[in-house]
Design a protein around this motif. Structure first.
Motif, short mmCIF file in Angstrom:
data_model
loop_
_atom_site.label_atom_id
_atom_site.label_comp_id
_atom_site.label_asym_id
_atom_site.label_seq_id
_atom_site.Cartn_x
_atom_site.Cartn_y
_atom_site.Cartn_z
N GLN A 44 -45.84 122.52 83.23
CA GLN A 44 -44.65 121.88 83.49
C GLN A 44 -44.74 120.62 84.47
N SER A 45 -44.14 119.72 84.18
CA SER A 45 -43.98 118.42 84.89
C SER A 45 -43.09 118.61 86.20
N GLU A 46 -43.89 118.38 87.38
CA GLU A 46 -42.72 118.39 88.66
C GLU A 46 -42.21 116.92 88.84
N SER A 47 -42.55 116.00 88.48
CA SER A 47 -42.23 114.62 88.68
C SER A 47 -42.14 113.92 87.41
N SER A 48 -41.55 112.77 87.34
CA SER A 48 -41.48 111.79 86.12
C SER A 48 -42.73 110.80 86.23
N GLU A 82 -38.98 115.33 85.55
CA GLU A 82 -39.25 116.15 86.38
C GLU A 82 -38.59 117.68 85.52
N GLY A 83 -39.44 118.53 85.49
CA GLY A 83 -38.82 119.86 85.14
C GLY A 83 -39.06 119.87 83.49
N GLN A 84 -39.67 119.14 82.84
CA GLN A 84 -39.86 119.38 81.35
C GLN A 84 -41.26 119.84 81.22
N LEU A 85 -41.11 120.96 80.18
CA LEU A 85 -42.17 121.49 79.79
C LEU A 85 -43.07 120.74 78.96
N ILE A 86 -44.43 120.72 79.40
CA ILE A 86 -45.31 119.62 78.67
C ILE A 86 -46.40 120.58 77.78
N ALA A 87 -46.44 121.94 77.89
CA ALA A 87 -47.37 122.55 76.95
C ALA A 87 -47.13 124.14 77.20
N LYS A 88 -47.38 124.80 76.11
CA LYS A 88 -47.42 126.32 76.17
C LYS A 88 -48.81 126.91 76.14
N ILE A 265 -55.29 100.51 90.52
CA ILE A 265 -54.94 101.41 89.45
C ILE A 265 -55.66 102.58 88.99
N THR A 266 -56.88 102.63 89.57
CA THR A 266 -58.02 103.74 89.36
C THR A 266 -58.23 104.08 90.58
N GLN A 267 -58.19 103.50 91.83
CA GLN A 267 -58.62 103.56 93.01
C GLN A 267 -57.44 104.40 93.78
N ALA A 268 -56.26 104.01 93.65
CA ALA A 268 -55.27 104.20 94.64
C ALA A 268 -54.10 104.99 94.04
N SER A 269 -54.34 105.57 92.64
CA SER A 269 -52.99 106.12 92.15
C SER A 269 -52.64 107.51 92.65
N THR A 270 -51.41 107.77 92.63
CA THR A 270 -51.23 109.04 93.27
C THR A 270 -51.00 110.08 91.87
N PRO A 271 -51.70 111.29 91.96
CA PRO A 271 -51.67 112.06 90.85
C PRO A 271 -50.17 112.43 90.70
N LEU A 272 -49.88 112.78 89.20
CA LEU A 272 -48.66 113.15 88.96
C LEU A 272 -48.50 114.58 89.33
N ASN A 273 -47.38 114.98 89.67
CA ASN A 273 -47.13 116.41 90.11
C ASN A 273 -46.90 117.31 88.84
N ILE A 274 -48.04 118.17 88.41
CA ILE A 274 -47.84 118.85 87.23
C ILE A 274 -48.13 120.41 87.63
N SER A 275 -47.65 121.45 87.33
CA SER A 275 -47.96 122.78 87.48
C SER A 275 -48.05 123.78 86.30
N ILE A 276 -48.87 124.89 86.54
CA ILE A 276 -48.95 125.95 85.55
C ILE A 276 -48.34 127.02 85.98
N GLU A 277 -47.44 127.70 85.15
CA GLU A 277 -46.88 128.67 85.78
C GLU A 277 -46.94 130.01 84.52
N LEU A 278 -47.35 131.24 85.08
CA LEU A 278 -47.54 132.30 84.37
C LEU A 278 -46.38 133.11 84.32
N LYS A 279 -46.17 133.73 82.93
CA LYS A 279 -45.13 134.75 82.91
C LYS A 279 -45.37 136.00 82.16
#
Length: 279
Positions: A44-48, A82-88, A265-279
Motif C-alpha cells: 500500500q502507498s502511504e503517500s502520493s 495515499e492509501g491506494q493498494l498497489i499490489a496483492k 534526482i538520484t542523489q537526494a530524492s526522498t523514498p516514497l512511503n510504501i508499506s506491506i501489511e499481512l492479514k
C-alpha cells in the motif's frame, strides 16, 4: 531498460538479499513459523507519487520463494495516491516476510527517484528542454536508478565512463586547454560524440570553435547562461548543470538551453512511503 538487463538486475537483487539474509536467512520468521503457513497481504502507498520498481519488487518475492503470488494493481509510471493498494500478496509467510524489506527498499527508493524527477520535468514542461540524470548514483544501483529517472519522465546521461565522452575540468587541466582536450578526445575516440564542461564564457567560445557536439555550462549563474545561449546561437547542444534545484530549474529552462542535468534526482530524492501489511 530493465527487461533487456535481466542478468544484471538479478545480480543487484541477489546482492541485496545476501546482505539482508546472510547465510542463515530470516531467523526471526523461521523461529516463529517453523512450518509452512499460507497468508495474504497487500502493498500500500502511504503517500502520493510516481510508482517505479513494481516489477523489481515482484522479482524479489519470486527469487526468495517462487510460489509467492504477487499481483500488481499498478504499473511503473502510474501516479499513486495515499492509501491506494498497489499490489496483492499471497504465499508462505516465511517467503513473504523474508523478501519484504528488500522489496520495499527497491520500491520506495526507485519511486522516490521517479517522483522527484517528475517534479523537475513538470517545472520545465512549457520549455523545449529535457531533464537529464548524472553519474551521481548509489554504487551498484546505477542501472535501476537511471531506469527510475526514465519512469519519471527524465532522460539518461551516459551510463558510465565507458559509453560516452565527457571532458571535465580535470581533463582540461591535464591537457592544458579546452581545445587540446577536445583534440585529444577526437583522435582517441573518433566515433564518439564529445561533450565538454565549461566554467566561463571564454571556454564556451573556445569549445564552440572546435565544433564539439555538446557544451556543458557548469555552475554558471542564469545571467551567464543567457550569454552563453546567445554566443552559441543554436550551433551546438547546450547543457546546464550544477546547483539545479526545483526552485531555480524553471529560471534556467527559460534561458534557452537544450538540456538540464540534475544530480539531485538520484542523489537526494526522498523514498516514497510504501508499506506491506499481512492479514
Amino acid at each position: 531498460m530493465i527487461k533487456t538487463h535481466q542478468e544484471e538486475l538479478e545480480k543487484i537483487i541477489n546482492n541485496a538479499l545476501k546482505e539482508d539474509l546472510g547465510t542463515c536467512g530470516d531467523i526471526t520468521t523461521q523461529a516463529i513459523f517453523p512450518t509452512t503457513k499460507k497468508i495474504k497481504g497487500f502493498v500500500q502507498s502511504e503517500s502520493s507519487g510516481i510508482l517505479a520498481g513494481i516489477e523489481i519488487a515482484a522479482k524479489v518475492f519470486e527469487m526468495v520463494d517462487s510460489s509467492t503470488v504477487f499481483k500488481a494493481e499498478f504499473k511503473d509510471g502510474d501516479k499513486v495516491k495515499e492509501g491506494q493498494l498497489i499490489a496483492k500478496l499471497e504465499g508462505d509467510v516465511c517467503g513473504i516476510l523474508s523478501a519484504e524489506r528488500v522489496a520495499l527498499n527497491f520500491l520506495q527508493h526507485l519511486s522516490g527517484i521517479a517522483t522527484l524527477t517528475s517534479k523537475f520535468v513538470k517545472k520545465v514542461k512549457p520549455y523545449k528542454v529535457d531533464i537529464y540524470d548524472t553519474r551521481k548514483t548509489t554504487p551498484g544501483l546505477r542501472l535501476i536508478e537511471k531506469y527510475a529517472v526514465k519512469v519519471g519522465g527524465g532522460c539518461n546521461h551516459r551510463m558510465g565512463l565507458y559509453d560516452a565522452i565527457l571532458i571535465k575540468d580535470n581533463h582540461i587541466a591535464g591537457a592544458g586547454s579546452v581545445r587540446r582536450a577536445i583534440e585529444f578526445a577526437c583522435k582517441g575516440c573518433p566515433d564518439k560524440k564529445i561533450e565538454v564542461e565549461t566554467e566561463n564564457l571564454e571556454q564556451v567560445k573556445e569549445a564552440l570553435e572546435t565544433g564539439v557536439d555538446i557544451i556543458m555550462l557548469d555552475n554558471m549563474d542564469v545571467k551567464t547562461i543567457k550569454k552563453a545561449v546567445e554566443i552559441v546561437d543554436g550551433r551546438t547542444i547546450l547543457e546546464a548543470s550544477g546547483g539545479i534545484t526545483l526552485d531555480n530549474v524553471e529560471e534556467v529552462a527559460k534561458t534557452g538551453v537544450d538540456r538540464i542535468s540534475v544530480g539531485a534526482i538520484t542523489q537526494a530524492s526522498t523514498p516514497l512511503n510504501i508499506s506491506i501489511e499481512l492479514k
